[in-house]
Enzyme design. Structure first.
Site, short mmCIF file in Angstrom:
data_model
loop_
_atom_site.label_atom_id
_atom_site.label_comp_id
_atom_site.label_asym_id
_atom_site.label_seq_id
_atom_site.Cartn_x
_atom_site.Cartn_y
_atom_site.Cartn_z
N ASN A 6 -28.73 36.50 27.24
CA ASN A 6 -29.73 35.79 26.45
C ASN A 6 -30.86 35.37 27.40
O ASN A 6 -30.72 34.42 28.15
CB ASN A 6 -29.11 34.55 25.79
CG ASN A 6 -30.13 33.74 25.01
OD1 ASN A 6 -31.23 34.23 24.74
ND2 ASN A 6 -29.78 32.52 24.66
N TRP A 7 -31.94 36.13 27.35
CA TRP A 7 -33.06 35.86 28.28
C TRP A 7 -33.89 34.65 27.84
O TRP A 7 -34.74 34.19 28.60
CB TRP A 7 -33.97 37.09 28.37
CG TRP A 7 -33.40 38.23 29.16
CD1 TRP A 7 -32.15 38.31 29.71
CD2 TRP A 7 -34.06 39.45 29.52
NE1 TRP A 7 -32.00 39.51 30.38
CE2 TRP A 7 -33.16 40.22 30.26
CE3 TRP A 7 -35.33 39.97 29.25
CZ2 TRP A 7 -33.49 41.48 30.77
CZ3 TRP A 7 -35.66 41.23 29.75
CH2 TRP A 7 -34.74 41.98 30.51
N LYS A 8 -33.68 34.20 26.62
CA LYS A 8 -34.48 33.08 26.08
C LYS A 8 -35.98 33.40 26.23
O LYS A 8 -36.37 34.53 25.96
CB LYS A 8 -34.10 31.77 26.78
CG LYS A 8 -32.59 31.57 26.86
CD LYS A 8 -32.20 30.20 27.29
CE LYS A 8 -30.71 30.16 27.55
NZ LYS A 8 -30.15 28.84 27.52
N HIS A 90 -28.18 30.10 17.67
CA HIS A 90 -28.06 29.56 19.04
C HIS A 90 -28.33 28.06 18.98
O HIS A 90 -29.17 27.60 18.20
CB HIS A 90 -29.05 30.26 19.97
CG HIS A 90 -28.81 29.93 21.41
ND1 HIS A 90 -29.26 28.77 21.98
CD2 HIS A 90 -28.12 30.59 22.38
CE1 HIS A 90 -28.87 28.73 23.25
NE2 HIS A 90 -28.18 29.83 23.52
N GLU A 92 -29.99 26.18 20.78
CA GLU A 92 -31.39 25.79 21.01
C GLU A 92 -32.20 25.95 19.72
O GLU A 92 -33.14 25.20 19.48
CB GLU A 92 -31.98 26.61 22.17
CG GLU A 92 -31.41 26.12 23.50
CD GLU A 92 -31.38 27.15 24.61
OE1 GLU A 92 -32.02 28.20 24.49
OE2 GLU A 92 -30.68 26.88 25.62
N GLU A 160 -20.15 28.51 22.22
CA GLU A 160 -20.94 27.95 23.32
C GLU A 160 -21.02 26.43 23.18
O GLU A 160 -21.82 25.92 22.39
CB GLU A 160 -22.37 28.48 23.27
CG GLU A 160 -22.49 29.97 23.39
CD GLU A 160 -23.89 30.36 23.85
OE1 GLU A 160 -24.02 30.86 24.95
OE2 GLU A 160 -24.85 30.10 23.09
N GLY A 166 -26.76 26.02 30.24
CA GLY A 166 -27.83 25.78 31.20
C GLY A 166 -27.61 24.56 32.09
O GLY A 166 -28.54 24.11 32.76
N SER A 206 -22.96 28.49 30.98
CA SER A 206 -22.91 28.50 32.45
C SER A 206 -21.92 29.52 33.01
O SER A 206 -21.31 29.29 34.07
CB SER A 206 -22.63 27.09 32.99
OG SER A 206 -23.68 26.21 32.62
N GLY A 227 -26.79 33.17 29.87
CA GLY A 227 -28.20 32.81 29.91
C GLY A 227 -28.75 32.97 31.31
O GLY A 227 -29.15 34.06 31.74
N GLY A 228 -28.75 31.89 32.07
CA GLY A 228 -29.38 31.86 33.39
C GLY A 228 -28.98 33.02 34.30
O GLY A 228 -29.85 33.68 34.88
C1 PEP Z 1 -27.08 30.66 26.52
O1 PEP Z 1 -28.28 30.42 26.51
O2 PEP Z 1 -26.56 31.15 25.52
C2 PEP Z 1 -26.31 30.32 27.71
C3 PEP Z 1 -25.01 30.45 27.66
O3 PEP Z 1 -27.02 29.90 28.81
P1 PEP Z 1 -26.41 29.63 30.28
O4 PEP Z 1 -25.55 30.80 30.65
O5 PEP Z 1 -27.61 29.48 31.16
O6 PEP Z 1 -25.59 28.38 30.18
#
Ligand code: PEP
Length: 250
Positions: A6-8, A90, A92, A160, A166, A206, A227-228
């Site tokens: 997930n590049w957001k 998601h 967010e 999640e 994040g 994470s 994500g990150g």
């Molecule tokens: C996400 O945005 O779905 C996510 C899991 O981010 P991260 O891996 O950065 O926690």
């Protein structure tokens, strides 16, 4: 096993081109890789990837097929621009755009009707976990967000915990297993006629190159939503490699 990125709202277009070239340089089959991209990147990166094994997805779609929705994108537009799947619900989007589980279900119906598979995100906040309500919250989200008639082979679930996204905080392995088991046992009830075992439930929050192997080894965990760490080709490759190693053991 599925490893989805997930590049957001990242990275720059130049960096995205380099990243995708790095990711496409290696194969991790039979692991399925999905990139949920910023929408403007779908066309150029799907052209660049050509017949690659990497699937592309959108990060959201509107619940209507078309119309006066400035700034939104339809499921058909995503499909026509190279996506075969869309990420929905998601945390967010739920937090920043007030998306309810009912709205997520409406978006899922629209996506499925236009040929997109769906990955639906579920997760509790820290307050809900501390109040002992994590499982109830997630199962309620599952019951409402997933349309009853969703074909099992077009659905993926991402668990999640909101507080793990994040932040560098990862849910404990025991808590991940407990929630994935709860989701797996609820799936047949929330989806008539669906064989629950066939709906993959991935973990997100994470996930990184260091912790992926332990998470992917857990029962009822079928990969990760990242994500990150997905913005770093080497870290993402290492996470995919952990998934492949796990598949070779089971
Ligand atoms: C996400 O945005 O779905 C996510 C899991 O981010 P991260 O891996 O950065 O926690």
């Amino acid at each position: 096993m599925i490893v989805a990125a997930n590049w957001k709202m990242n990275p720059s277009f130049d960096a995205a081109g380099r990243l995708v070239a790095g990711l496409d340089a290696c194969s991790f089959q039979p692991v399925k890789r999905i990139l949920f991209l910023p929408h403007p990147y779908l066309v150029p990166l799907s052209v660049r990837l050509g017949q690659s094994e990497i699937r592309l997805g959108g990060q959201d779609c509107h619940q209507d097929a078309a119309g006066a929705h400035t700034g939104d994108v339809s499921a058909a537009m995503l499909r026509d621009c190279g996506a075969s799947i869309v990420l929905l619900g998601h945390s967010e989007r739920r937090a920043n755009h007030g998306e309810t589980s009912e709205l997520v279900a409406a978006k899922a119906r629209q996506a499925l009707a236009h040929g997109l598979d769906v990955m639906i995100c579920l997760g509790e906040t820290l307050g809900e976990r501390e109040a002992g309500k994590a499982e109830q919250v997630v199962i309620d989200q599952l019951r409402i967000s997933v349309p009853d008639d969703t074909p099992h082979d077009r659905l993926m679930i991402a668990y999640e915990p909101v507080w793990a996204i994040g932040t560098g905080e990862v849910a404990s392995l025991d808590d991940i297993v407990a929630m994935h088991n709860a989701i797996a046992s609820e799936l047949p009830k929330s989806q008539e006629g669906v064989a629950a075992a066939k709906v993959p439930v991935v973990y997100g929050g994470s996930v990184n190159a260091e912790n992926a192997a332990a998470i992917f080894a857990l029962d009822n965990v079928y990969g990760g939503l990242v994500g990150g760490a997905s913005l770093d080709a080497e870290a993402f490759g290492s996470i995919c490699d952990s998934a492949r190693t796990q598949m070779s053991k089971s």
